[in-house]
Structures are given as structure tokens and as C-alpha cells.
Motif scaffolding. Structure first.
Motif, PDB file in Angstrom:
ATOM      1  N   MET A   1       8.235   9.583  -3.904  1.00 19.90           N
ATOM      2  CA  MET A   1       8.101   8.234  -4.217  1.00 19.90           C
ATOM      3  C   MET A   1       8.111   8.243  -5.785  1.00 19.90           C
ATOM      4  N   ARG A   2       9.109   7.141  -6.075  1.00 20.44           N
ATOM      5  CA  ARG A   2       9.201   6.884  -7.663  1.00 20.44           C
ATOM      6  C   ARG A   2       8.052   6.070  -8.264  1.00 20.44           C
ATOM      7  N   GLY A   3       7.952   6.047  -9.717  1.00 17.56           N
ATOM      8  CA  GLY A   3       6.798   5.533 -10.212  1.00 17.56           C
ATOM      9  C   GLY A   3       6.025   4.210  -9.860  1.00 17.56           C
ATOM     10  N   LEU A   4       4.742   4.521  -9.774  1.00 19.57           N
ATOM     11  CA  LEU A   4       4.016   3.366  -9.054  1.00 19.57           C
ATOM     12  C   LEU A   4       3.619   2.410 -10.262  1.00 19.57           C
ATOM     13  N   GLN A   5       3.484   1.280  -9.787  1.00 27.16           N
ATOM     14  CA  GLN A   5       2.992  -0.030 -10.455  1.00 27.16           C
ATOM     15  C   GLN A   5       2.019  -0.766  -9.596  1.00 27.16           C
ATOM     16  N   LEU A   6       1.124  -1.461 -10.489  1.00 27.14           N
ATOM     17  CA  LEU A   6      -0.020  -2.054  -9.865  1.00 27.14           C
ATOM     18  C   LEU A   6       0.553  -3.068  -8.588  1.00 27.14           C
ATOM     19  N   ALA A   7       1.880  -3.530  -9.107  1.00 32.26           N
ATOM     20  CA  ALA A   7       2.509  -4.679  -8.205  1.00 32.26           C
ATOM     21  C   ALA A   7       2.687  -3.882  -6.760  1.00 32.26           C
ATOM     22  N   ASP A   8       3.049  -2.701  -6.681  1.00 27.79           N
ATOM     23  CA  ASP A   8       3.271  -1.895  -5.511  1.00 27.79           C
ATOM     24  C   ASP A   8       2.159  -1.954  -4.613  1.00 27.79           C
ATOM     25  N   LEU A   9       0.751  -1.605  -5.421  1.00 26.00           N
ATOM     26  CA  LEU A   9      -0.492  -1.608  -4.701  1.00 26.00           C
ATOM     27  C   LEU A   9      -0.813  -2.828  -4.200  1.00 26.00           C
ATOM     28  N   GLU A  10      -0.418  -3.944  -4.803  1.00 26.40           N
ATOM     29  CA  GLU A  10      -0.796  -5.311  -4.352  1.00 26.40           C
ATOM     30  C   GLU A  10       0.173  -5.805  -3.178  1.00 26.40           C
ATOM     31  N   LEU A  11       1.385  -5.194  -3.312  1.00 23.30           N
ATOM     32  CA  LEU A  11       2.238  -5.776  -1.931  1.00 23.30           C
ATOM     33  C   LEU A  11       1.909  -5.022  -0.880  1.00 23.30           C
ATOM     34  N   ALA A  12       1.610  -3.449  -0.976  1.00 26.67           N
ATOM     35  CA  ALA A  12       0.901  -2.713  -0.025  1.00 26.67           C
ATOM     36  C   ALA A  12      -0.313  -3.243   0.743  1.00 26.67           C
ATOM     37  N   THR A  13      -1.050  -3.849  -0.211  1.00 27.39           N
ATOM     38  CA  THR A  13      -2.349  -4.406   0.259  1.00 27.39           C
ATOM     39  C   THR A  13      -2.002  -5.613   1.024  1.00 27.39           C
ATOM     40  N   ARG A  14      -1.233  -6.416   0.555  1.00 25.86           N
ATOM     41  CA  ARG A  14      -1.191  -7.786   1.331  1.00 25.86           C
ATOM     42  C   ARG A  14      -0.142  -7.342   2.626  1.00 25.86           C
ATOM     43  N   ALA A  15       0.699  -6.311   2.829  1.00 29.03           N
ATOM     44  CA  ALA A  15       1.269  -6.214   4.002  1.00 29.03           C
ATOM     45  C   ALA A  15       0.160  -5.447   5.098  1.00 29.03           C
ATOM     46  N   LEU A  16      -0.745  -4.752   4.742  1.00 27.99           N
ATOM     47  CA  LEU A  16      -1.931  -4.181   5.568  1.00 27.99           C
ATOM     48  C   LEU A  16      -2.857  -5.435   5.883  1.00 27.99           C
ATOM     49  N   LEU A  17      -2.897  -6.298   5.296  1.00 24.63           N
ATOM     50  CA  LEU A  17      -3.674  -7.502   5.611  1.00 24.63           C
ATOM     51  C   LEU A  17      -3.462  -7.978   6.958  1.00 24.63           C
ATOM     52  N   LEU A  18      -2.054  -8.116   7.031  1.00 25.42           N
ATOM     53  CA  LEU A  18      -1.508  -8.822   8.298  1.00 25.42           C
ATOM     54  C   LEU A  18      -1.703  -8.153   9.659  1.00 25.42           C
ATOM     55  N   LEU A  19      -2.188  -6.512   9.405  1.00 27.28           N
ATOM     56  CA  LEU A  19      -2.484  -5.817  10.419  1.00 27.28           C
ATOM     57  C   LEU A  19      -3.791  -5.660  10.976  1.00 27.28           C
ATOM     58  N   PRO A  20      -4.272  -5.232  12.188  1.00 26.07           N
ATOM     59  CA  PRO A  20      -5.531  -5.013  12.431  1.00 26.07           C
ATOM     60  C   PRO A  20      -6.137  -3.676  11.858  1.00 26.07           C
ATOM     61  N   ALA A  21      -7.137  -3.532  11.592  1.00 29.95           N
ATOM     62  CA  ALA A  21      -7.760  -2.330  10.761  1.00 29.95           C
ATOM     63  C   ALA A  21      -7.256  -1.066  11.320  1.00 29.95           C
ATOM     64  N   SER A  22      -7.077  -1.010  12.638  1.00 26.67           N
ATOM     65  CA  SER A  22      -6.935   0.189  13.350  1.00 26.67           C
ATOM     66  C   SER A  22      -5.469   0.676  13.011  1.00 26.67           C
ATOM     67  N   ASP A  23      -4.368  -0.525  12.850  1.00 26.86           N
ATOM     68  CA  ASP A  23      -3.055  -0.225  12.734  1.00 26.86           C
ATOM     69  C   ASP A  23      -2.880   0.055  11.233  1.00 26.86           C
ATOM     70  N   ARG A  24      -3.358   0.174  10.138  1.00 27.84           N
ATOM     71  CA  ARG A  24      -3.445   0.147   8.765  1.00 27.84           C
ATOM     72  C   ARG A  24      -2.841   1.503   8.429  1.00 27.84           C
ATOM     73  N   ALA A  25      -3.644   2.466   8.598  1.00 27.97           N
ATOM     74  CA  ALA A  25      -3.529   3.703   8.313  1.00 27.97           C
ATOM     75  C   ALA A  25      -1.823   4.055   8.717  1.00 27.97           C
ATOM     76  N   PRO A  26      -1.589   4.160   9.994  1.00 29.62           N
ATOM     77  CA  PRO A  26      -0.259   4.494  10.449  1.00 29.62           C
ATOM     78  C   PRO A  26       1.070   3.734   9.789  1.00 29.62           C
ATOM     79  N   ALA A  27       0.660   2.419   9.383  1.00 28.07           N
ATOM     80  CA  ALA A  27       1.610   1.418   8.620  1.00 28.07           C
ATOM     81  C   ALA A  27       1.657   2.002   7.295  1.00 28.07           C
TER      82      ALA A  27
END
Length: 110
Positions: A1-27
Motif C-alpha cells: 500500500m502506498r503512503g497513508l494519509q488521515l483521509a484514508d483512515l477517515e474514509l475506511a472508517t466511514r465505509a466500515l460504519l455502514l456494516l455490522p460489526a461482525s463484517d468489519r474485519a473481513p471488509a
């Protein structure tokens, strides 16, 4: 994976919020694998992979549904953000240890 930015963390977080907790790790695993594949393709060709992007996490998330930015940071949002950050830290630094804490209903395993 190329350089990580805070925006990457935010977008990944917001993508995971749409999923049930049990689906977050595999996603999240799928998101990180997509970023790795995009980075490998970009390193070889100098161009973006058609499905996985340029190798940034944000690029890999371009085809994933993202929750709107919340007006305030909820407990679930903060748990997801911590889960994303810790998972990425674990994947890139094997000396990082969070112990056996539970994050967003997920039990981290070594």
C-alpha cells in the motif's frame, strides 16, 4: 500500500460504519488487499489498476459505499477509527501490540 494519509483512515472508517460489526474485519482486509494490489500494479505499470486504483487506501475505496461524515464523532465511529488504525499498524509493524481489547464488537487476535 502506498503512503497513508488521515483521509484514508477517515474514509475506511466511514465505509466500515455502514456494516455490522461482525463484517468489519473481513471488509477492512479486503480494502487493504485492494490497496496492495493497486500499489503492485502501479509500481509495475505506472498506471492505476482498473479495479484497485493507484495503491492508496483512498483509491481502493473509490468503489465502496461510504457513510456521510457524521456531525459529531460517536462511540461507534471512534471504535471503527481505532480499529482501522490499529489494523493498519499491525499490518505494517509487527511490534505494535494492542493486547486483547475489543473494538466495535470485534475481538482482535494475534
Amino acid at each position: 500500500m502506498r503512503g497513508l494519509q488521515l483521509a484514508d483512515l477517515e474514509l475506511a472508517t466511514r465505509a466500515l460504519l455502514l456494516l455490522p460489526a461482525s463484517d468489519r474485519a473481513p471488509a477492512l482486509d479486503r480494502m487493504l488487499e485492494a490497496a496492495r494490489r493497486g500499489a503492485a500494479h502501479h509500481a509495475i505499470t505506472g498506471t492505476a489498476h482498473p479495479a484497485y486504483g493507484t495503491g492508496t487506501l483512498m483509491s481502493a475505496l473509490s468503489r465502496v459505499s461510504i457513510a456521510p461524515r457524521p456531525p459529531v464523532l460517536t462511540r461507534d465511529y471512534l471504535h471503527c477509527l481505532a480499529f482501522v488504525a490499529i489494523t493498519i499498524a499491525d499490518a505494517t509493524d509487527h511490534t505494535f501490540d494492542i493486547g486483547d481489547g475489543t473494538l466495535s464488537g470485534l475481538q482482535r487476535t494475534p
